[in-house]
Design an enzyme around this catalytic site. Structure first.
Site, mmCIF file in Angstrom:
data_model
loop_
_atom_site.group_PDB
_atom_site.id
_atom_site.type_symbol
_atom_site.label_atom_id
_atom_site.label_comp_id
_atom_site.label_asym_id
_atom_site.label_seq_id
_atom_site.Cartn_x
_atom_site.Cartn_y
_atom_site.Cartn_z
ATOM 1 N N CYS A 2 0.874 -1.178 0.000
ATOM 2 C CA CYS A 2 0.000 0.000 0.000
ATOM 3 C C CYS A 2 0.905 1.219 0.000
ATOM 4 C CB CYS A 2 -0.906 -0.004 1.227
ATOM 5 S SG CYS A 2 -1.893 1.500 1.400
ATOM 6 N N GLU A 111 -3.978 1.488 -5.651
ATOM 7 C CA GLU A 111 -3.077 0.415 -6.087
ATOM 8 C C GLU A 111 -2.929 0.499 -7.592
ATOM 9 O OE1 GLU A 111 -0.373 -1.254 -5.648
ATOM 10 O OE2 GLU A 111 -1.266 -1.833 -3.731
#
Length: 252
Positions: A2, A111
């Site tokens: 992340c 993402e």
């Protein structure tokens, strides 16, 4: 992994979700990047018996974990994430996993899907039912050689759910509200006692929205970053088109 996330909720929403006393006023942040300050919820002082006041509080920390034993931070990687499967045993994180587990409020995360021969396509991963989620995280206070201290943090990650896996194989650990107390209780609960809280979120927890490459730049920080992109590159290369026969001669 992340590498970017967002927190656009109001202070009142964060107080309600995390069960903290109060929160200072702060602007919405649509593109939180490593080394920037992030909001954490940590266990506070024990309350007297019978008190109904919250026993957790908010604080800010640098996103980029520095172990307390580090001597030269220039030699360390930028630890913005910690793998949940190994955090309890890895030298960088095992002490924090035992003593300094935290909650990191977020409105979602970004993402990138990598495709051969093409630029990575960014996605905004937002909670399917909206609202704020709490990532599981770790905190460490690092004492710099000059004597000053800096609070640092990392987001724990786990294997991606089946619907997220085609985009990336990792995603943040999400701690449900019913488990906040257990997760933050580092006095009586060891890492093995909370290991099951770091499981992969259920399929459908997040919705993947393709967005523009504007999110790639930390200089961009606005609600437009989370708008669905209409220029999503197709998964497969476009087939070569045969020239249309117009009945005219051509040199090529």
């Amino acid at each position: 992994m992340c590498g970017r996330f967002a927190l656009t909720a109001t202070p009142e929403e964060i107080v309600a979700v995390l069960g903290v006393m109060d929160a200072e006023d702060f602007p919405p942040r649509y593109n939180i990047a490593p080394t920037q300050p992030i909001l954490l919820a940590i266990a506070g002082d024990r309350r007297d018996a019978g008190s109904n006041l919250p026993d957790r509080r908010l604080m800010l920390a640098r996103w980029g974990f520095i172990p307390a034993w580090a001597r030269n931070t220039a030699d360390l990687p930028l630890n913005i994430n910690a793998r949940s499967e190994t955090a309890a045993s890895k030298p960088s994180f095992k002490t924090a996993m035992r003593h300094r587990r935290v909650l990191i409020p977020a409105s979602g995360f970004y993402e990138w899907r990598r495709q051969t021969g093409r630029r990575p396509q960014p996605y905004w991963m937002r909670p399917t039912h909206g609202g704020v989620v709490a990532f599981g995280g770790l905190m460490e206070t690092y004492a710099e050689p000059g004597g000053s201290e800096i609070d640092t943090a990392a987001i724990l990650t786990t294997a991606a759910s089946a619907d997220i896996a085609p985009i990336h194989d990792r995603m943040p650990v999400v701690i449900g509200p019913e488990h906040f107390e257990a997760w933050l209780d580092c006095r009586t609960r060891e890492p093995r006692d909370v290991a099951d809280l770091m499981r992969t979120p259920a399929e459908g927890t997040f919705e993947a929205v393709p967005v523009s490459e504007r999110v790639n730049s930390v200089a961009n920080d606005g609600p437009d970053l989370q708008q669905r992109s209409e220029a999503l590159v197709a998964d497969k290369p476009a087939e070569k088109q045969e020239p249309r026969d117009t009945g005219q001669l051509t040199l090529f």
